[in-house]
Design an enzyme around this catalytic site. Structure first.
Site, PDB file in Angstrom:
ATOM      1  N   HIS A  99       0.847  -1.199   0.000  1.00 22.15           N
ATOM      2  CA  HIS A  99       0.000   0.000   0.000  1.00 22.15           C
ATOM      3  C   HIS A  99       0.881   1.248   0.000  1.00 22.15           C
ATOM      4  CE1 HIS A  99      -3.475  -2.322   2.167  1.00 22.15           C
ATOM      5  NE2 HIS A  99      -3.491  -2.541   0.861  1.00 22.15           N
TER       6      HIS A  99
ATOM      7  N   GLN B  63       3.042   1.237   6.036  1.00 27.25           N
ATOM      8  CA  GLN B  63       2.956   0.487   7.303  1.00 27.25           C
ATOM      9  C   GLN B  63       2.267  -0.854   7.069  1.00 27.25           C
ATOM     10  OE1 GLN B  63       1.801   3.906   7.409  1.00 27.25           O
ATOM     11  NE2 GLN B  63       3.838   4.489   8.072  1.00 27.25           N
ATOM     12  N   HIS B  64       2.065  -1.232   5.797  1.00 28.24           N
ATOM     13  CA  HIS B  64       1.227  -2.394   5.509  1.00 28.24           C
ATOM     14  C   HIS B  64       1.903  -3.431   4.619  1.00 28.24           C
ATOM     15  CE1 HIS B  64      -2.316   0.724   5.865  1.00 28.24           C
ATOM     16  NE2 HIS B  64      -1.733   0.504   7.023  1.00 28.24           N
ATOM     17  N   PRO B  65       3.050  -3.976   5.002  1.00 32.44           N
ATOM     18  CA  PRO B  65       3.620  -5.040   4.168  1.00 32.44           C
ATOM     19  C   PRO B  65       2.784  -6.320   4.282  1.00 32.44           C
ATOM     20  CG  PRO B  65       4.914  -4.783   6.171  1.00 32.44           C
ATOM     21  CD  PRO B  65       3.874  -3.700   6.197  1.00 32.44           C
TER      22      PRO B  65
END
Lengths: 156, 508
Positions: free
Chosen positions: B287, B441-443
């Site tokens: 993201h 912040q969204h792996p």
């Protein structure tokens, strides 16, 4: 020329911190401190020495906890800024030897042309510097949740 | 949670034995640990990060929080390949994981994404009606509630006003909070215990049910017995430099890997698990996120109010979601151009700045690589995702100008504040990837779930295709990106796996 206009020789941090731990990156912190003096300067005046001392301690602690890869990336960014900033505006001297006003000019020149390393270094400096209670107050920031009221250096 | 013990205090000779060992204590691992412990199984949770109790992180400044609770002190980067920016991927590394460090935003997995998973990936069990009980249970456990309009920061309220002027509807977000007073620092650990992250919800439940939780243990080996998993082993981390110390072994009948989309694939690939599929560490989605700041004549004081309170999905067709946020003043100052007097002058305008974030529902193109024992994260934006970046920046700037912003700061290196005329003049499609400032912040997605061992790492219940009783239950199993904040999705997927495991007899 004022007294503060001529840069002091960059201070060398002792190899050990007050708790006896070996410092990981004394040279890196010293260079960051020289850059910080220019980033947060107004005209010929750098920030008060007490704030720079505080910033150095914070950076030292931060870097001692950051991973090796992070330290490597930051070191490369600092080296790039350190070497390229004076050259970018035709000064063939080390960044530390430039008066504060010229140092700021050199960094600004580099930021306009080769922003990435300057941003990395500035981010590291700003994240810490603006947490100093006096600095926060000066810019009108009163979010006490983000900058808790605590004497600088006191443990959380 | 005084029961959390540091592994550095354990002796290497200590025999640790459990029914289930859970590697990772974040949104996925904590849910699995609590559910299985409450079902009567002997559970051990191991966490690489330190245990920072809420009463301690409550008093930390953001930079202190980063150095004590974030992986690489918050400075992990994905190397941008091609015309892709370098991406700062922030991940928690502490007991409670990233859950402690989110804004608390909770979304269910969007229906369109679940349809894609069932039709294109064949995952029939992930249809909306099948997932609803898991969503509901997680929402109950962590108290998901809507942020009331009166808790919006002035920065968010201005964005809402601008969006409404342009005809874009804005919606309130839901968060896992109870008694939030809107002090604006959720992502550095809630100082009031109002954000119900897993360190104050699921992990205490696990401990109360008899689970043991060990911090400061970096698991690097998966033990096998024949074609089954037999436990894990790792090194205790000591001191502020987190030096690897004594080796500890935990025998277990089942292993649940929940170390996140960065660390889980590394553990698997270093132990030869799932590598035959060629998918471990691939399919990384993040993201890609871009923040836009705006300066108003009036004071905004964006730190007063909920950190994240509204979102805008009017550009979903362009794969863009916008979510409110705020960042500490130091980060705001760092992203504005200028050195010396110019910088100091801009820093004094921080009380007049509003900030909003936009993220791209990405196609993927990232990868985690083990490069001679060192992890390396790379990311190459698809042409479709790359084309969405200028659209995102322009739309957000237009919304701020509609709200009355004097100038807008786009996430472009070297570009100062611009006014509405500048925005009309600048061709944002010509900005190079390397000049963009990007964060995430969204792996997700690096051990993806699937129905076929040839193109996925785990089966539809999270079990590794090539090692029995080894499960993965974190954001790495998501088959594709979500387009929304993933915390609740990860917890719901983990809950689904936990309830499945509860019903499966433990191997002998």
């Amino acid at each position: 020329m004022t007294e503060r206009d001529v840069a002091d020789p960059p201070e060398r941090l002792p190899a050990h911190d007050p708790h006896g731990r070996q410092r990981d990156s004394p040279g890196l912190v010293r260079r960051l401190s020289v850059i910080a003096e220019a980033v947060f300067s107004v005209g010929d005046l750098g920030p008060p020495p007490e704030r720079l001392d505080w910033l150095r301690r914070e950076l030292d602690d931060f870097l001692s906890r950051a991973g090796g890869q992070t330290r490597l990336v930051l070191s490369l960014a600092v080296w790039a800024v350190w070497l390229l900033a004076p050259l970018s505006c035709g000064r063939f001297r080390s960044l530390a030897s430039l008066p504060i006003r010229e140092r700021a000019y050199a960094l600004s020149h580099l930021e306009d042309r080769f922003g990435a390393p300057v941003l990395a270094v500035k981010a590291l400096l700003c994240v810490h510097y603006y947490e100093h209670p006096d600095v926060a107050r000066e810019i009108g920031f009163d979010g006490q949740c983000l900058v808790p009221l605590r004497a600088p250096g006191a443990p959380p | 949670m005084s029961e959390v013990l540091s592994a550095s205090a354990l002796s290497a000779r200590e025999a640790l034995d459990a029914d289930v060992v859970v590697v990772g204590s974040g949104a996925g691992g904590a849910v699995v640990a609590a559910e299985l412990a409450e079902a009567g199984q002997r559970v051990i949770v191991v966490e690489e990060g330190a245990h920072v109790a809420p009463e301690r992180y409550a008093h930390m400044r953001p930079s202190e929080n980063m150095r004590h609770m974030w992986r690489d002190a918050g400075l992990t980067f994905a190397l941008g390949l091609g015309d892709t920016p370098m991406i700062n991927v922030m991940m928690g590394q502490c007991v409670g994981g990233s859950s402690v460090l989110t804004g608390g935003v909770c979304f269910r997995i969007p229906g369109s994404v679940m349809r894609e998973w069932s039709t294109q990936h064949g995952l029939q069990g992930l249809r909306e009606e099948a997932m609803t009980p898991y969503f509901e249970e997680v929402e109950r456990a962590i108290h998901v509630e809507e942020v009331p309009a009166e808790m919006r920061s002035r920065g968010s309220a201005l964005f809402v006003a601008g969006a409404q002027k342009l005809g874009y509807p804005v919606h309130p977000v839901r968060r896992n909070t109870r008694g939030c007073n809107g002090c604006g620092r959720c992502n550095f650990g809630c100082p009031h215990g109002a954000k119900l992250s897993v360190d104050v919800t699921y992990l205490p439940r696990a401990l109360a049910a008899g689970a043991r939780v060990f911090s400061d243990l970096r698991v690097d080996r998966v033990l096998r017995k024949g074609d089954r998993v037999a436990g894990v082993s790792g090194r205790a981390l000591t001191g502020s430099a987190r030096t690897p110390g004594s080796r500890l072994t935990i025998r277990a009948r089942r292993v649940v890997v929940a170390a996140g989309a960065f660390a889980s694939p590394l553990l698997l690939m270093r132990n030869g698990i799932g590598v035959r599929s060629g998918q471990v560490g691939r399919n990384l989605t993040v993201h890609p996120g871009f923040r836009v700041m705006a300066r108003f004549d009036e004071p905004v004081r964006g730190w007063q109010g909920a950190l994240q309170s509204v979102y805008l999905d009017a550009f979903e067709a362009e794969r863009i979601t916008m979510v409110g946020l705020f960042v500490p003043p130091g980060v705001l100052a760092a992203t504005m151009p200028g050195i010396g007097r110019a910088h100091v002058a801009r820093a004094r305008t921080i009380p007049n700045l509003a900030i909003f974030g936009g993220m791209i529902h990405d196609d993927g193109g990232g990868r985690i690589i083990d490069l001679f024992g060192r992890p390396l994260m790379t990311y190459r934006m698809s042409p479709r995702d790359r084309a969405a970046v200028p659209v995102l920046m322009r739309r957000m700037a237009e919304i701020y100008f509609a709200a009355g912003a004097r100038e807008v700061f786009l996430p472009v290196l070297g570009l100062g504040g611009i006014d509405a005329d500048d925005l009309a003049r600048i061709d944002l499609t010509r900005i190079k990837g390397r000049d963009l400032e990007c964060g995430s912040q969204h792996p997700l997605g690096t051990c993806r779930m699937g129905v076929n061992a040839a193109n996925s790492v785990v089966d539809p219940w999270g079990q590794a295709w090539d090692l029995r009783d080894l499960y993965v239950a974190d954001g790495s199993i998501l088959p594709s990106s979500l387009g929304v904040n993933p915390q609740q999705s990860i917890m719901s997927m983990a809950l689904r796996i936990a309830w499945h495991l509860r019903e499966q007899p433990l191997p002998g």
